[in-house]
Design an enzyme around this catalytic site. Structure first.
Site, PDB file in Angstrom:
ATOM      1  N   LYS A  34      27.722  60.216  62.009  1.00 42.44           N
ATOM      2  CA  LYS A  34      28.801  60.892  62.710  1.00 42.44           C
ATOM      3  C   LYS A  34      28.664  60.612  64.195  1.00 42.44           C
ATOM      4  O   LYS A  34      27.623  60.859  64.789  1.00 42.44           O
ATOM      5  CB  LYS A  34      28.773  62.404  62.476  1.00 42.44           C
ATOM      6  CG  LYS A  34      29.902  63.147  63.207  1.00 42.44           C
ATOM      7  CD  LYS A  34      29.886  64.642  62.935  1.00 42.44           C
ATOM      8  CE  LYS A  34      28.869  65.377  63.772  1.00 42.44           C
ATOM      9  NZ  LYS A  34      29.262  65.463  65.213  1.00 42.44           N
ATOM     10  N   ASP A  61      34.120  61.846  64.922  1.00 44.78           N
ATOM     11  CA  ASP A  61      34.376  63.286  65.002  1.00 44.78           C
ATOM     12  C   ASP A  61      34.903  63.640  66.398  1.00 44.78           C
ATOM     13  O   ASP A  61      34.165  64.146  67.243  1.00 44.78           O
ATOM     14  CB  ASP A  61      33.066  64.022  64.702  1.00 44.78           C
ATOM     15  CG  ASP A  61      33.179  65.522  64.845  1.00 44.78           C
ATOM     16  OD1 ASP A  61      34.290  66.056  64.689  1.00 44.78           O
ATOM     17  OD2 ASP A  61      32.131  66.168  65.100  1.00 44.78           O
ATOM     18  N   LEU A  62      36.202  63.404  66.620  1.00 46.47           N
ATOM     19  CA  LEU A  62      36.808  63.688  67.925  1.00 46.47           C
ATOM     20  C   LEU A  62      37.752  64.889  67.892  1.00 46.47           C
ATOM     21  O   LEU A  62      38.249  65.307  68.927  1.00 46.47           O
ATOM     22  CB  LEU A  62      37.541  62.450  68.450  1.00 46.47           C
ATOM     23  CG  LEU A  62      36.670  61.211  68.665  1.00 46.47           C
ATOM     24  CD1 LEU A  62      37.500  60.073  69.244  1.00 46.47           C
ATOM     25  CD2 LEU A  62      35.479  61.509  69.563  1.00 46.47           C
ATOM     26  N   LYS A  63      38.033  65.397  66.698  1.00 44.87           N
ATOM     27  CA  LYS A  63      38.802  66.642  66.532  1.00 44.87           C
ATOM     28  C   LYS A  63      40.098  66.657  67.345  1.00 44.87           C
ATOM     29  O   LYS A  63      40.322  67.547  68.173  1.00 44.87           O
ATOM     30  CB  LYS A  63      37.942  67.854  66.912  1.00 44.87           C
ATOM     31  CG  LYS A  63      36.670  68.028  66.094  1.00 44.87           C
ATOM     32  CD  LYS A  63      35.935  69.298  66.503  1.00 44.87           C
ATOM     33  CE  LYS A  63      34.646  69.491  65.731  1.00 44.87           C
ATOM     34  NZ  LYS A  63      33.599  68.547  66.174  1.00 44.87           N
ATOM     35  N   ASP A  66      46.788  67.953  69.546  1.00 45.17           N
ATOM     36  CA  ASP A  66      47.777  67.753  70.600  1.00 45.17           C
ATOM     37  C   ASP A  66      49.153  67.716  69.944  1.00 45.17           C
ATOM     38  O   ASP A  66      49.281  67.953  68.747  1.00 45.17           O
ATOM     39  CB  ASP A  66      47.476  66.454  71.365  1.00 45.17           C
ATOM     40  CG  ASP A  66      47.871  66.529  72.834  1.00 45.17           C
ATOM     41  OD1 ASP A  66      49.024  66.951  73.108  1.00 45.17           O
ATOM     42  OD2 ASP A  66      47.055  66.173  73.700  1.00 45.17           O
ATOM     43  N   THR A 121      31.776  76.025  62.586  1.00 46.43           N
ATOM     44  CA  THR A 121      30.697  76.835  62.008  1.00 46.43           C
ATOM     45  C   THR A 121      30.030  77.733  63.051  1.00 46.43           C
ATOM     46  O   THR A 121      29.203  78.572  62.708  1.00 46.43           O
ATOM     47  CB  THR A 121      29.634  75.939  61.334  1.00 46.43           C
ATOM     48  OG1 THR A 121      29.200  74.934  62.254  1.00 46.43           O
ATOM     49  CG2 THR A 121      30.198  75.291  60.090  1.00 46.43           C
ATOM     50  N   ARG A 213      20.336  67.955  64.236  1.00 45.12           N
ATOM     51  CA  ARG A 213      19.003  68.189  64.805  1.00 45.12           C
ATOM     52  C   ARG A 213      17.872  68.250  63.782  1.00 45.12           C
ATOM     53  O   ARG A 213      16.762  67.782  64.086  1.00 45.12           O
ATOM     54  CB  ARG A 213      19.038  69.458  65.663  1.00 45.12           C
ATOM     55  CG  ARG A 213      19.775  69.258  66.975  1.00 45.12           C
ATOM     56  CD  ARG A 213      20.172  70.558  67.650  1.00 45.12           C
ATOM     57  NE  ARG A 213      21.320  71.190  66.974  1.00 45.12           N
ATOM     58  CZ  ARG A 213      21.931  72.269  67.429  1.00 45.12           C
ATOM     59  NH1 ARG A 213      21.526  72.860  68.540  1.00 45.12           N
ATOM     60  NH2 ARG A 213      22.961  72.771  66.782  1.00 45.12           N
TER      61      ARG A 213
END
Length: 237
Positions: A34, A61-63, A66, A121, A213
């Protein structure tokens, strides 16, 4: 694509991510990666091309969130990077999600998978109500967004592992669930509030888990990755 572990490469430079990937040079399974905002904004689209050249699948994963026309044009650009999954916020409306699909479609008829973010989350019921002024139970909000994503023609959603089974029950077994907030039992949960172990996520029906992590910051990232795959992928076999 089938059930898999996606490693969140939340690094701030090309050197950091390539040094991390060097650890996996001898691995038979090349990790699905990712690439999020931090790395993409630091290094731009060339880092995506470099990682693709190395044979990794990529969840970009740029979400996006707009107006529909802007999202359509932006997705057309991202689709040319040959990524495997992209995402946007379901809160952008059905029209925005449909526009995104139009933008992603390549000339040869292919496109990346398109996934909608339901609720992050890091969002809990308290912040949902106090910060976002949404006064419904969080699982009800997630299911509503998931149904809207399905209505728009998307392939699935990003959701907490706690909601994966209910998403499948609501939207169908083929509607994908990508679940961050996954931690080993002995890991620090960090800023995540709704979390689950890889084994539990497999048992509850997550299609993909996103793990950052607990792998990238582990003393032995390769061993942590193998452990995660064993717990998640092999648990479901």
């Amino acid at each position: 694509m089938g059930k898999d572990v996606i490693v969140a490469c939340d690094f701030s430079s090309k050197k950091q991510v390539l040094d991390f990937l060097e650890l996996f040079e001898q691995e038979e399974r090349k990790p699905f990666l990712k690439i999020g905002m931090e790395l993409y904004y630091a290094e731009g689209p060339e880092i995506v091309r470099e990682i693709k050249r190395r044979g990794h699948r990529i969840f970009l994963d740029l979400k996006l969130h707009d107006i529909p026309n802007t999202v359509r044009k932006s997705m057309a650009v991202l689709s040319r990077l040959d990524v495997d999954i992209v995402n946007l916020h379901a809160a952008g409306t059905v029209n925005m999600m449909k526009a995104a699909l139009e933008g992603l479609l390549r000339e040869d008829g292919t496109r990346p998978l398109l996934i909608a973010v339901t609720q992050l989350t890091s969002t809990d019921q308290k912040s949902l109500e106090e910060d976002l002024m949404i006064h419904e139970p969080i699982d009800k909000v997630v299911m509503h967004y998931a149904l809207k994503a399905k209505e728009a023609g998307l392939d699935g959603v990003v959701c907490s592992p706690l909601e994966a089974k209910k998403v499948h029950d609501t939207c169908g077994a083929d509607f994908l669930t990508i679940t961050p907030g996954v931690r080993f039992k002995d890991s620090d949960v960090g800023d995540q509030k709704r979390v689950m172990t890889p084994k539990a996520a497999s048992e509850i029906g997550s299609d993909y888990i996103v793990v950052g992590r607990p792998i990238t910051a582990a003393p032995d990232p390769v061993a942590a990755y193998r452990r995660c795959c064993e717990d998640f992928i092999n648990e479901g076999v």
